[in-house]
Design an enzyme around this catalytic site. Structure first.
Site, PDB file in Angstrom:
ATOM      1  N   TYR A   1       0.816  -1.203   0.000  1.00  0.00           N
ATOM      2  CA  TYR A   1       0.000   0.000   0.000  1.00  0.00           C
ATOM      3  C   TYR A   1       0.861   1.270   0.000  1.00  0.00           C
ATOM      4  O   TYR A   1       1.661   1.488   0.913  1.00  0.00           O
ATOM      5  CB  TYR A   1      -0.928   0.035   1.214  1.00  0.00           C
ATOM      6  CG  TYR A   1      -1.841  -1.161   1.357  1.00  0.00           C
ATOM      7  CD1 TYR A   1      -2.157  -1.981   0.273  1.00  0.00           C
ATOM      8  CD2 TYR A   1      -2.404  -1.478   2.591  1.00  0.00           C
ATOM      9  CE1 TYR A   1      -2.998  -3.066   0.414  1.00  0.00           C
ATOM     10  CE2 TYR A   1      -3.242  -2.558   2.743  1.00  0.00           C
ATOM     11  CZ  TYR A   1      -3.538  -3.360   1.658  1.00  0.00           C
ATOM     12  OH  TYR A   1      -4.365  -4.456   1.814  1.00  0.00           O
TER      13      TYR A   1
ATOM     14  N   GLY B   1     -13.784  -6.485   2.905  1.00  0.00           N
ATOM     15  CA  GLY B   1     -14.863  -6.105   1.992  1.00  0.00           C
ATOM     16  C   GLY B   1     -16.253  -6.485   2.470  1.00  0.00           C
ATOM     17  O   GLY B   1     -17.089  -6.876   1.650  1.00  0.00           O
ATOM     18  N   PRO B   2     -16.557  -6.385   3.775  1.00  0.00           N
ATOM     19  CA  PRO B   2     -17.874  -6.823   4.264  1.00  0.00           C
ATOM     20  C   PRO B   2     -19.038  -5.972   3.756  1.00  0.00           C
ATOM     21  O   PRO B   2     -20.192  -6.405   3.811  1.00  0.00           O
ATOM     22  CB  PRO B   2     -17.735  -6.706   5.786  1.00  0.00           C
ATOM     23  CG  PRO B   2     -16.694  -5.655   6.002  1.00  0.00           C
ATOM     24  CD  PRO B   2     -15.713  -5.856   4.875  1.00  0.00           C
TER      25      PRO B   2
ATOM     26  N   ALA C   1     -19.070  -4.785   0.575  1.00  0.00           N
ATOM     27  CA  ALA C   1     -19.104  -4.968  -0.883  1.00  0.00           C
ATOM     28  C   ALA C   1     -18.946  -3.644  -1.637  1.00  0.00           C
ATOM     29  O   ALA C   1     -19.791  -3.262  -2.455  1.00  0.00           O
ATOM     30  CB  ALA C   1     -20.393  -5.679  -1.307  1.00  0.00           C
ATOM     31  N   LYS C   2     -17.848  -2.951  -1.341  1.00  0.00           N
ATOM     32  CA  LYS C   2     -17.518  -1.687  -2.021  1.00  0.00           C
ATOM     33  C   LYS C   2     -18.624  -0.643  -1.876  1.00  0.00           C
ATOM     34  O   LYS C   2     -18.848   0.175  -2.782  1.00  0.00           O
ATOM     35  CB  LYS C   2     -17.212  -1.928  -3.499  1.00  0.00           C
ATOM     36  CG  LYS C   2     -15.958  -2.768  -3.721  1.00  0.00           C
ATOM     37  CD  LYS C   2     -15.588  -2.852  -5.179  1.00  0.00           C
ATOM     38  CE  LYS C   2     -14.267  -3.600  -5.366  1.00  0.00           C
ATOM     39  NZ  LYS C   2     -13.874  -3.730  -6.775  1.00  0.00           N
ATOM     40  N   GLY C   3     -19.327  -0.670  -0.744  1.00  0.00           N
ATOM     41  CA  GLY C   3     -20.353   0.338  -0.467  1.00  0.00           C
ATOM     42  C   GLY C   3     -21.735  -0.033  -0.942  1.00  0.00           C
ATOM     43  O   GLY C   3     -22.718   0.664  -0.636  1.00  0.00           O
ATOM     44  N   LEU C   4     -21.877  -1.140  -1.685  1.00  0.00           N
ATOM     45  CA  LEU C   4     -23.196  -1.574  -2.150  1.00  0.00           C
ATOM     46  C   LEU C   4     -24.104  -1.930  -0.969  1.00  0.00           C
ATOM     47  O   LEU C   4     -25.326  -1.810  -1.050  1.00  0.00           O
ATOM     48  CB  LEU C   4     -23.067  -2.783  -3.084  1.00  0.00           C
ATOM     49  CG  LEU C   4     -22.441  -2.512  -4.453  1.00  0.00           C
ATOM     50  CD1 LEU C   4     -22.099  -3.825  -5.146  1.00  0.00           C
ATOM     51  CD2 LEU C   4     -23.384  -1.688  -5.313  1.00  0.00           C
TER      52      LEU C   4
ATOM     53  N   GLU D   1     -25.838   2.578   3.007  1.00  0.00           N
ATOM     54  CA  GLU D   1     -27.055   3.344   2.686  1.00  0.00           C
ATOM     55  C   GLU D   1     -27.009   3.894   1.253  1.00  0.00           C
ATOM     56  O   GLU D   1     -28.045   4.225   0.679  1.00  0.00           O
ATOM     57  CB  GLU D   1     -27.219   4.495   3.683  1.00  0.00           C
ATOM     58  CG  GLU D   1     -27.515   4.042   5.112  1.00  0.00           C
ATOM     59  CD  GLU D   1     -28.777   3.196   5.207  1.00  0.00           C
ATOM     60  OE1 GLU D   1     -29.874   3.704   4.929  1.00  0.00           O
ATOM     61  OE2 GLU D   1     -28.656   1.996   5.543  1.00  0.00           O
ATOM     62  N   LYS D   2     -25.818   3.971   0.674  1.00  0.00           N
ATOM     63  CA  LYS D   2     -25.703   4.496  -0.691  1.00  0.00           C
ATOM     64  C   LYS D   2     -26.152   3.487  -1.740  1.00  0.00           C
ATOM     65  O   LYS D   2     -26.502   3.854  -2.857  1.00  0.00           O
ATOM     66  CB  LYS D   2     -24.271   4.937  -0.960  1.00  0.00           C
ATOM     67  CG  LYS D   2     -23.859   6.130  -0.098  1.00  0.00           C
ATOM     68  CD  LYS D   2     -22.456   6.592  -0.447  1.00  0.00           C
ATOM     69  CE  LYS D   2     -22.083   7.823   0.391  1.00  0.00           C
ATOM     70  NZ  LYS D   2     -20.720   8.302   0.081  1.00  0.00           N
TER      71      LYS D   2
END
Length: 303
Positions: free
Chosen positions: A51, A197-198, A200-203, A206-207
């Site tokens: 990173y 990734g719990p 799922a990239k923000g899926l 609330e977005k």
């Protein structure tokens, strides 16, 4: 913050860990996020030498130095930057691991690493050599425990069979249930899953669809997500999406920590609040499993 034992180790890690890759290189902002994580009771911090060319390790180490005996630092090894730093190559050799750990220790400003993880892995690797390097570092006291970061079935099977690893980091969420295939084996061996990734990239925040792309997500098409995500929201209207998502991951006792990134203090606090929300009932878990796909990793396997 509740804690769980990591594998057979004596590390009691917070149910929510901080995925440090998203901290970025703004030291002031990163420091605020790390401090807030500590305030929330997070004691597990996950970084990697890959990173930001190692700068991430430096930022993590600098911020955690005053609290070193109260926290667990995990980092990763195996991806080797080229001299021009425009790409990297895979190197799981014993010599490289023993060289890289010293660089990570220097950047982190610590004498030991709590959890050292192989950052990938293929069945073509000399696993005996890799495992031997980890065991040597453990005996030398440079690392306390080791694990792998991989979802490849044949790699997981070989490490479980040949090594004394304590953890396997895998991407795991309601939209990526592939790790469930391995839970009985890992539980039997008392090896923990670290879930990355719990959300799922923000899926699963609330977005929701704001984070979706036309390509969809893994084996969900965009149209499937458009249908599924509102259903998840409606059926669990009393909870925020991230609470449902994190509680689903944490419902599996094989999971020691759900590692979520945070690019702001607010996002971090929302995740911690979600982790402290009510556990899901058996009926609620059944509903979630019926709505989502129990996928399997189809490549890198013998059957």
């Amino acid at each position: 913050m509740k804690k769980r034992r990591l594998g057979n180790s004596d590390l009691l890690v917070s149910e929510i860990g901080l995925g440090c890759m998203s901290l970025g290189t703004d030291k002031k902002k990163a420091s605020e996020i790390v401090k807030s994580a500590l305030d929330e009771g997070i004691n597990y911090f996950d970084t990697a030498d890959l990173y930001d060319f190692g700068v991430n390790e430096e930022i993590v180490g600098e911020n955690l130095k005053p609290f070193r005996d109260q926290v667990y630092i995990a980092t990763k090894v195996g991806n080797r930057w080229t001299e021009n730093k425009d790409s990297w190559s895979w190197d799981p050799s014993g010599d490289y691991i023993k060289l890289a750990v010293k660089d990570s220790l220097r950047r982190l400003g610590t004498d030991y690493i709590d959890l050292y993880q192989l950052h990938g892995g293929t069945i073509e690797d000399n696993l005996d050599e890799t495992i031997g390097a980890f065991e040597d570092l453990k005996k030398e006291g440079l690392i306390r425990y080791y694990g792998i970061s991989s979802i490849r079935p044949n790699v997981i099977k070989e490490f479980v069979k040949k090594s004394e690893l304590d953890s396997v980091m895998m991407q795991y969420s309601l939209l990526d249930r592939r790790p469930e295939e391995w839970m009985s084996l890992l539980e039997d061996k008392q090896i923990s899953i670290i879930a990355r990734g719990p959300l799922a990239k923000g899926l699963l925040s609330e977005k929701m669809l704001e984070k979706a792309t036309e390509e969809g997500y893994l084996d969900y098409s965009y149209n499937e997500l458009k249908d599924l995500l509102p259903q998840l929201k409606d059926k669990f209207s009393g909870e925020k999406m991230n609470a449902t998502a994190l509680q689903y991951v944490l419902s599996n006792q094989c999971v020691a920590s759900a590692v979520a990134g945070a690019s702001s203090v607010q996002q971090l606090r929302e995740n911690c609040q979600a982790a402290n929300s009510s556990s899901l009932s058996h009926d609620e878990l059944d509903v979630l499993k019926k709505l989502t796909k129990a996928s399997k990793y189809t490549s890198h396997r013998e059957y």
